[in-house]
Design an enzyme around this catalytic site. Structure first.
Site, PDB file in Angstrom:
ATOM      1  N   ASP A 134      -1.073   1.266  -3.992  1.00 11.86           N
ATOM      2  CA  ASP A 134      -1.927   0.261  -4.630  1.00 11.86           C
ATOM      3  C   ASP A 134      -3.284   0.827  -5.033  1.00 11.86           C
ATOM      4  O   ASP A 134      -4.160   0.100  -5.477  1.00 11.86           O
ATOM      5  CB  ASP A 134      -2.094  -0.971  -3.739  1.00 11.86           C
ATOM      6  N   ASP A 164      -2.474   6.226  -3.454  1.00 12.18           N
ATOM      7  CA  ASP A 164      -1.353   5.593  -2.760  1.00 12.18           C
ATOM      8  C   ASP A 164      -0.815   4.476  -3.641  1.00 12.18           C
ATOM      9  O   ASP A 164      -1.239   4.310  -4.790  1.00 12.18           O
ATOM     10  CB  ASP A 164      -1.750   5.113  -1.369  1.00 12.18           C
ATOM     11  N   ASP A 199      -5.912   1.972  -3.495  1.00  7.56           N
ATOM     12  CA  ASP A 199      -7.192   1.678  -2.855  1.00  7.56           C
ATOM     13  C   ASP A 199      -7.707   2.898  -2.099  1.00  7.56           C
ATOM     14  O   ASP A 199      -8.764   2.845  -1.472  1.00  7.56           O
ATOM     15  CB  ASP A 199      -7.116   0.453  -1.941  1.00  7.56           C
ATOM     16  N   SER A 201       0.808  -1.207   0.000  1.00  7.37           N
ATOM     17  CA  SER A 201       0.000   0.000   0.000  1.00  7.37           C
ATOM     18  C   SER A 201       0.852   1.274   0.000  1.00  7.37           C
ATOM     19  O   SER A 201       1.597   1.530  -0.937  1.00  7.37           O
ATOM     20  CB  SER A 201      -0.951  -0.039   1.202  1.00  7.37           C
TER      21      SER A 201
END
Length: 447
Positions: free
Chosen positions: A243, A241, A245, A102
């Site tokens: 990834d 960010d 999400d 992340s």
């Protein structure tokens, strides 16, 4: 039963060392595969990753474990975490695996698991998987698993789904926007999505090299994006960010709009359309008291869940709510997807800006109470209520603030940290009580 491997967002660590050593990864693949085959003999799993240099090897080892368990594996290559969750759901697969840490630096990585519903597995399933992983992690992993070949067509399927979620009546063809892709999983997908809808896109953080993910860019580093939005005279900026999400936003004037602002703008729109079920929004203990109060003035209840998008989703499902999220930018539009999706959130907010005008006008009336979060490095994580000095400092702060402030104390689910959040009407109270509680923590269990 407390979990040792799984935190609030999967398994995290440094590749090559437990729990991201090859033996544990291989055992994780085997255990997930065995669990899936109990209900689906022809189980099929989709793997994706962000741009970290360690990703391909971790994906290959996990795939080897899944194959050993008799499970078929497809590989999406570099794709967002919610992209995997979406594709698993759309294609009727049994599970999804994402290799990502992340918002962490490149030298960290992690493993996130998604069920066939596109949701993170519940704690009870992760506990079952952990027990089995510990049984198998002493078995030797394959020495040099072959790299996985990516199916590039999966990107197109995910983007097609996203394009179908534009708010009716929105026209993005005249919208000028700056996208900070964090040199992460959205580096290709985000610009392609918005360009395909006719927006004028200025991309930043879109040159990943395996080591620059989240490095001075993305949702944790907004300074350059703020400057760029103003300089480019853009209608808005979006920061993802690593990834993707989560998404945070910058208004045309350079103001930061976090997840609380997104929840307010989305709640107002959904209520105006008669689509905000129960007139209720779910946030977490970290969302600002100002959000709770502005929503209350408009007849909308704010429910609070534990920190972590999985717990927000659980609370939404329990109460049949359609909107929830976190201040950090994870937002769930449940009518569209059960996963927090930065690209989907950006699409919704861009749609609202195109229909309603300036981003700041969508969040009028939102007054942020002074708030601070202090991170304290800890050497262990005993129950907080078992620490007398911490309990005393916490009780003193809560008694003094009453209904005009809040104190939230919790451990990070992914790092050796305790987080102290204090908000109040007066900044002096915020500073005073955050320090008193943090100091009590440092004395008791500080690293």
């Amino acid at each position: 039963m407390s979990k040792e491997l799984f935190g609030t967002d999967g398994i995290r660590g440094v590749p090559g060392t437990p729990p991201l050593d090859d033996a544990t990864l291989y055992a994780t693949g085997r255990s997930l595969g065995a669990y899936l085959k109990q209900s689906s003999p022809a189980a099929h799993v989709l793997i994706g990753m962000d741009t970290r240099e360690s990703g391909p090897h971790l994906a290959a080892v996990l795939a080897a474990g899944l194959n050993t368990a008799g499970v078929s594996v497809d590989f999406a290559g570099i794709i967002t975490t919610p992209g995997i969750a979406c594709l698993v759901r759309l294609k009727g697969l049994q599970a999804g695996v994402v290799i990502s840490a992340s918002h962490n630096p490149y030298h960290d990585n992690g493993v996130k698991l998604f069920s066939n519903a596109g949701m993170k597995f519940p704690d009870s399933v992760e506990e079952i998987l952990e027990q089995d992983i510990f049984k198998h992690r002493s078995e030797p992993p394959p020495g040099n698993p072959p790299p996985l070949a990516a199916d590039e067509s999966l990107d197109a399927d995910y983007l097609k789904f996203l394009r179908s979620r534009v708010i009716p009546g929105a026209k993005l063809s005249s919208l000028r926007m700056v996208l900070d892709c964090a040199n992460g999983a959205a580096y290709k997908l985000a610009p392609e999505l918005f360009q395909s809808l006719g927006a004028h896109v200025i991309a930043m953080g879109d040159q990943p090299d395996g080591r620059n993910i989240n490095a001075g860019c993305g949702s944790l580093h907004l300074d350059e994006l703020q400057k760029r939005v103003v300089a480019e005279r853009a209608a808005l900026g979006v920061a993802f960010d690593g990834d993707a999400d989560r998404a945070l936003f910058i208004s045309a004037s350079g103001k930061i709009i976090n997840g609380d602002g997104v929840l307010l703008a989305a709640a107002r729109f959904l209520k105006s359309q008669g689509k905000l079920k129960g007139n209720r929004v779910v946030a977490t203990s970290m969302s600002n008291l100002g959000l709770e109060r502005v929503l209350a003035r408009e007849g909308i209840e704010l429910g609070r869940a534990a920190v972590g998008d999985r717990y927000v989703l659980e609370e939404m499902l329990r109460n049949n709510n359609v909107l929830g999220g976190e201040q950090s930018g994870h937002v769930i539009f449940l009518e569209d997807s059960p996963a927090g999706d930065g690209l989907l959130t950006a699409l919704k907010i861009a749609s609202l800006v195109s229909v309603s005008g300036r981003l700041e006008s969508l969040i009028f009336g939102l007054k942020d109470y002074p708030q601070i979060i202090v991170n304290v490095k800890v050497k262990s994580k005993p129950p907080l209520e078992s620490l007398p000095e911490v309990s005393r400092a916490l009780a003193e702060a809560q008694s003094a603030l009453g209904e005009n402030g809040r104190v939230v104390l919790r451990y990070s689910g992914t790092e050796p940290l305790a987080r102290v959040m204090v908000e109040a009407e007066h900044d002096s109270d915020v500073q005073r009580f955050s320090e008193s509680v943090a100091n009590a923590l440092r004395q008791a269990i500080g690293a």
